[in-house]
Write a protein that holds these residues in place. Structure first.
Motif, PDB file in Angstrom:
ATOM      1  N   TYR A  53      -9.062 -12.854  95.113  1.00 48.42           N
ATOM      2  CA  TYR A  53     -10.170 -13.519  95.793  1.00 48.42           C
ATOM      3  C   TYR A  53      -9.625 -14.799  96.406  1.00 48.42           C
ATOM      4  O   TYR A  53      -8.489 -15.208  96.123  1.00 48.42           O
ATOM      5  CB  TYR A  53     -11.309 -13.811  94.810  1.00 48.42           C
ATOM      6  CG  TYR A  53     -10.844 -14.246  93.442  1.00 48.42           C
ATOM      7  CD1 TYR A  53     -10.501 -15.575  93.177  1.00 48.42           C
ATOM      8  CD2 TYR A  53     -10.724 -13.318  92.411  1.00 48.42           C
ATOM      9  CE1 TYR A  53     -10.063 -15.961  91.931  1.00 48.42           C
ATOM     10  CE2 TYR A  53     -10.277 -13.701  91.156  1.00 48.42           C
ATOM     11  CZ  TYR A  53      -9.948 -15.022  90.916  1.00 48.42           C
ATOM     12  OH  TYR A  53      -9.493 -15.412  89.679  1.00 48.42           O
ATOM     13  N   ASN A  87     -16.095  -4.377  91.921  1.00 43.73           N
ATOM     14  CA  ASN A  87     -14.652  -4.497  92.130  1.00 43.73           C
ATOM     15  C   ASN A  87     -13.883  -4.203  90.847  1.00 43.73           C
ATOM     16  O   ASN A  87     -12.860  -3.517  90.863  1.00 43.73           O
ATOM     17  CB  ASN A  87     -14.300  -5.904  92.625  1.00 43.73           C
ATOM     18  CG  ASN A  87     -14.590  -6.074  94.101  1.00 43.73           C
ATOM     19  OD1 ASN A  87     -14.536  -5.125  94.870  1.00 43.73           O
ATOM     20  ND2 ASN A  87     -14.916  -7.295  94.503  1.00 43.73           N
ATOM     21  N   SER A  89     -16.958  -6.691  97.730  1.00 41.36           N
ATOM     22  CA  SER A  89     -17.769  -7.920  97.700  1.00 41.36           C
ATOM     23  C   SER A  89     -18.807  -7.938  96.587  1.00 41.36           C
ATOM     24  O   SER A  89     -19.913  -8.450  96.763  1.00 41.36           O
ATOM     25  CB  SER A  89     -18.453  -8.151  99.059  1.00 41.36           C
ATOM     26  OG  SER A  89     -17.485  -8.270 100.078  1.00 41.36           O
ATOM     27  N   ASN A  90     -18.459  -7.367  95.447  1.00 41.61           N
ATOM     28  CA  ASN A  90     -19.327  -7.438  94.282  1.00 41.61           C
ATOM     29  C   ASN A  90     -18.447  -7.550  93.046  1.00 41.61           C
ATOM     30  O   ASN A  90     -17.546  -6.724  92.844  1.00 41.61           O
ATOM     31  CB  ASN A  90     -20.220  -6.203  94.190  1.00 41.61           C
ATOM     32  CG  ASN A  90     -21.132  -6.223  92.980  1.00 41.61           C
ATOM     33  OD1 ASN A  90     -20.733  -5.837  91.884  1.00 41.61           O
ATOM     34  ND2 ASN A  90     -22.362  -6.689  93.164  1.00 41.61           N
ATOM     35  N   THR A 118      -7.938  -8.728  90.444  1.00 40.95           N
ATOM     36  CA  THR A 118      -8.770  -8.782  91.644  1.00 40.95           C
ATOM     37  C   THR A 118      -8.406 -10.039  92.416  1.00 40.95           C
ATOM     38  O   THR A 118      -8.447 -11.144  91.857  1.00 40.95           O
ATOM     39  CB  THR A 118     -10.267  -8.810  91.273  1.00 40.95           C
ATOM     40  OG1 THR A 118     -10.580  -7.650  90.505  1.00 40.95           O
ATOM     41  CG2 THR A 118     -11.121  -8.813  92.520  1.00 40.95           C
ATOM     42  N   GLY A 174     -11.633  -4.433  98.506  1.00 39.70           N
ATOM     43  CA  GLY A 174     -12.767  -4.795  97.674  1.00 39.70           C
ATOM     44  C   GLY A 174     -14.087  -4.494  98.349  1.00 39.70           C
ATOM     45  O   GLY A 174     -14.141  -4.156  99.536  1.00 39.70           O
ATOM     46  N   ASP A 209     -10.524  -8.761  97.222  1.00 40.03           N
ATOM     47  CA  ASP A 209     -11.898  -9.164  97.510  1.00 40.03           C
ATOM     48  C   ASP A 209     -11.901 -10.455  98.322  1.00 40.03           C
ATOM     49  O   ASP A 209     -12.435 -11.472  97.902  1.00 40.03           O
ATOM     50  CB  ASP A 209     -12.679  -9.337  96.204  1.00 40.03           C
ATOM     51  CG  ASP A 209     -14.161  -9.594  96.447  1.00 40.03           C
ATOM     52  OD1 ASP A 209     -14.668  -9.188  97.504  1.00 40.03           O
ATOM     53  OD2 ASP A 209     -14.802 -10.210  95.572  1.00 40.03           O
TER      54      ASP A 209
END
Length: 285
Positions: free
Chosen positions: A12, A70, A65-66, A10, A63, A41
């Motif tokens: 970020y 995700n 936003s959790n 993921t 994504g 994300d």
């Protein structure tokens, strides 16, 4: 999607050099027969990364936003298209034989857990973190992670053919511990290996700090464990009594006990090398 093996992550917001460290380590794998599935994300400039690393087959999913959802999207997508999934966090670095080791050892167990080299400031500060208590080839069960965790979404691979669709609670933050607790309880097998490592970036931003023995980290773990056992009691109702017992013990830690225990912890090195290993309810209550 052209391979049976997929690396799962993921993306970020991190510094660009951290993202490039991640992809460079995948570019340098000894076994190059894999795809990369990334839920994005909030990392801006991901398109430029894909252009820079054209030699890698990077598949991007938007994504939501959790944290939990995700990871749910990542796992549920991968299980439909691949046979072996290799988790690697976006801010960590994979050893050059990570894919090779995961593939070669996948016949030994449904889940392979590899060791960590902890590094900070581009320097390894703790090599072979798990080797003090785990041996190469050691089988791991649910009992091994009831009160601490070795299974991260940066140092594990899993037989995707054994997985069922996952539906994580939105409030779940410690996805790896929850996910693997359920898998092990449902009968999937796991084995530890030191034949490859994850270079695990450790800094003050980590929710799960493997080295810090502070009062803040102690309190953080206390809250994490309360949420963990509460959510598992719903996911594994046949173990509800056990989880309620854990919660009862944790709730007995009042402020006075907490201050006394946290001082004791800060005065010594952790006895166990694992995530969420500061508080062992059977010992401190």
């Amino acid at each position: 999607m052209k391979n049976t093996v997929v690396i799962m992550s993921t993306a970020y917001p991190v510094d660009s050099y951290i993202a490039r460290d991640f992809f460079t380590s995948l570019l340098n794998q000894s076994n190059k027969k894999f795809d990369i599935l990334v839920v994005n994300d909030g990392y801006e400039g991901f398109h430029e990364l894909k252009e820079e690393y054209k030699a890698l087959n990077i598949i991007e999913l938007p994504g939501i936003s959790n944290i939990a959802k995700n990871r749910e999207l990542l796992i549920n997508t991968a299980r439909l298209h691949y046979e072996l999934g290799i988790f690697c966090d976006f801010d960590d670095v994979a050893d050059c034989n990570r894919v090779e080791a995961a593939v070669s050892e996948s016949d030994n167990a449904d889940i392979i857990v590899n060791d960590l080299d902890i590094y900070s400031g581009e320097r390894v500060i703790y090599p072979g973190f798990f080797q003090g208590e785990l041996k190469h080839g050691q089988k791991l069960s649910y009992q091994d992670i009831k009160e601490k965790n070795y299974f991260g979404l940066s140092n594990t691979s899993v037989n995707l053919k054994k997985l069922f669709p996952v539906n994580f609670p939105e409030e779940l933050k410690i996805v790896d511990w929850y996910f693997y607790s359920i898998l092990l309880h449902k009968g999937l097998t796991a084995q530890f290996t030191n034949s490859t490592k994850t270079l695990y970036r450790q800094d003050g931003e980590h929710l799960a700090n493997l080295l810090e023995n502070s009062r803040e980290q102690f309190q953080n773990e206390l809250e994490v464990k309360k949420k963990h056992y509460s959510l598992l009691s719903s996911a594994l109702p046949n173990l509800k009594n056990e989880f309620e017992n854990f919660l009862s013990r944790l709730n007995e830690i009042d402020l006075k006990q907490f201050d006394m225990l946290s001082r004791e912890v800060m005065c010594s090195e952790r006895e166990s090398h694992a995530w969420w290993s500061m508080i062992q309810t059977g010992e401190i209550i």
